[in-house]
Motif scaffolding. Structure first.
Motif, PDB file in Angstrom:
ATOM      1  N   GLU A   1      -7.995   1.863  -4.638  1.00  0.00           N
ATOM      2  CA  GLU A   1      -8.889   0.701  -4.788  1.00  0.00           C
ATOM      3  C   GLU A   1      -9.269   0.118  -3.434  1.00  0.00           C
ATOM      4  O   GLU A   1     -10.443  -0.144  -3.152  1.00  0.00           O
ATOM      5  N   GLN A   2      -8.268  -0.069  -2.575  1.00  0.00           N
ATOM      6  CA  GLN A   2      -8.511  -0.676  -1.264  1.00  0.00           C
ATOM      7  C   GLN A   2      -9.257   0.264  -0.317  1.00  0.00           C
ATOM      8  O   GLN A   2      -9.907  -0.192   0.625  1.00  0.00           O
ATOM      9  N   SER A   3      -9.164   1.550  -0.565  1.00  0.00           N
ATOM     10  CA  SER A   3      -9.835   2.534   0.290  1.00  0.00           C
ATOM     11  C   SER A   3     -11.210   2.914  -0.242  1.00  0.00           C
ATOM     12  O   SER A   3     -11.911   3.724   0.372  1.00  0.00           O
TER      13      SER A   3
ATOM     14  N   ARG B   1      -3.471   1.274  -6.115  1.00  0.00           N
ATOM     15  CA  ARG B   1      -3.877   0.177  -5.235  1.00  0.00           C
ATOM     16  C   ARG B   1      -4.470   0.708  -3.942  1.00  0.00           C
ATOM     17  O   ARG B   1      -5.445   0.169  -3.425  1.00  0.00           O
TER      18      ARG B   1
ATOM     19  N   ARG C   1      -1.822  -1.329   6.296  1.00  0.00           N
ATOM     20  CA  ARG C   1      -2.351  -2.691   6.172  1.00  0.00           C
ATOM     21  C   ARG C   1      -1.860  -3.355   4.895  1.00  0.00           C
ATOM     22  O   ARG C   1      -1.465  -4.529   4.897  1.00  0.00           O
ATOM     23  N   LEU C   2      -1.854  -2.609   3.804  1.00  0.00           N
ATOM     24  CA  LEU C   2      -1.381  -3.153   2.531  1.00  0.00           C
ATOM     25  C   LEU C   2       0.086  -3.588   2.616  1.00  0.00           C
ATOM     26  O   LEU C   2       0.457  -4.656   2.124  1.00  0.00           O
TER      27      LEU C   2
ATOM     28  N   VAL D   1      -5.004   2.198   5.732  1.00  0.00           N
ATOM     29  CA  VAL D   1      -5.086   1.202   4.657  1.00  0.00           C
ATOM     30  C   VAL D   1      -3.692   0.950   4.076  1.00  0.00           C
ATOM     31  O   VAL D   1      -3.334  -0.188   3.757  1.00  0.00           O
TER      32      VAL D   1
ATOM     33  N   GLU E   1       0.335  -6.805   4.600  1.00  0.00           N
ATOM     34  CA  GLU E   1      -0.213  -7.992   3.948  1.00  0.00           C
ATOM     35  C   GLU E   1       0.508  -8.353   2.655  1.00  0.00           C
ATOM     36  O   GLU E   1       0.654  -9.538   2.325  1.00  0.00           O
ATOM     37  N   GLU E   2       0.948  -7.341   1.898  1.00  0.00           N
ATOM     38  CA  GLU E   2       1.472  -7.603   0.563  1.00  0.00           C
ATOM     39  C   GLU E   2       2.880  -7.079   0.317  1.00  0.00           C
ATOM     40  O   GLU E   2       3.457  -7.334  -0.740  1.00  0.00           O
TER      41      GLU E   2
END
Length: 217
Positions: A51-53, A48, A34-35, A31, A38-39
């Motif tokens: 939250e995403q996980s 963060r 990936r973050l 994750v 993407e960001e």
């Protein structure tokens, strides 16, 4: 109750399997990559990531402790992948200078491209902390030593100079990132790095040893 409704109820009531610590660690790293992709690296915080996980913050803190710990884990994973790729390729390569140089060049560039645009951001973030910079330097030193060992048989009675190896690493990093951002092609990055490595060894090797094959590595 319809069979569809029954299946839906069963699906909702079935408890999700709890991940092992190793599986959770793998999920968090995936994750995080990936973050970043993407960001950007600046968006990567432990909150963060939690939250995403879909986990609580204490879970992420338990695995990495701090944001620096997370960045260090990401870089170490990249470094381990790069070393594994190069070691396997060296074992299968032709025992010549051109064979070894081609392996070092292609494995370095290919590993950066495999990770994508994320790794330059992680490496840039490492420079913001003396602790992280030390980790990066330790990994770089180990990589250079691998290259020194792989190329030493072609340096004749001399030795591959440390200055040349560090220059090679700088070229490898710059060329790989240029390929990752599509400023040059992957083939151009590999070819230029290959030529840099061959020229570096040639400066310390007698002419007659450059094309010499070795029986063992």
């Amino acid at each position: 109750m319809s069979s569809a409704g029954s299946r839906e109820q069963t699906s909702h009531s079935r408890p999700r399997r709890r991940l092992s610590r190793e599986e959770r660690h793998r999920q968090l790293l995936d994750v995080a990559w990936r973050l970043i992709g993407e960001e950007g690296t600046e968006a990567l915080t432990l909150g963060r990531l939690a939250e995403q996980s879909a986990v609580t913050k204490p879970v992420v803190y338990d695995h990495f402790g701090t944001r620096s710990g997370l960045l260090a884990a990401l870089y170490r994973e990249f470094d381990a992948r790069q070393n594994s790729l190069m070691d396997a390729a060296l074992q299968a390569s032709e025992p010549t200078l051109t064979g070894r140089a081609a392996v070092i060049a292609s494995s370095y560039v290919d590993c950066v491209l495999l990770q994508g645009r994320e790794i330059p951001g992680v490496i840039a973030a490492l420079a913001g902390s003396p602790e992280l910079e030390r980790i990066k330097r330790d990994c770089e030193t180990a990589f250079i030593e691998r290259c020194r060992i792989a190329l030493a048989p072609f340096a004749g009675t001399g030795a591959v100079a440390s200055a040349g190896l560090w220059a090679m690493l700088g070229a490898a990093e710059a060329l790989s990132y240029a390929a990752a951002t599509e400023e040059i092609t992957a083939a151009q990055a590999r070819d230029e790095l290959f030529e840099t490595i061959v020229a570096m060894v040639a400066r310390s090797a007698p002419r007659h040893t450059l094309g010499r094959s070795l029986i063992t590595f």
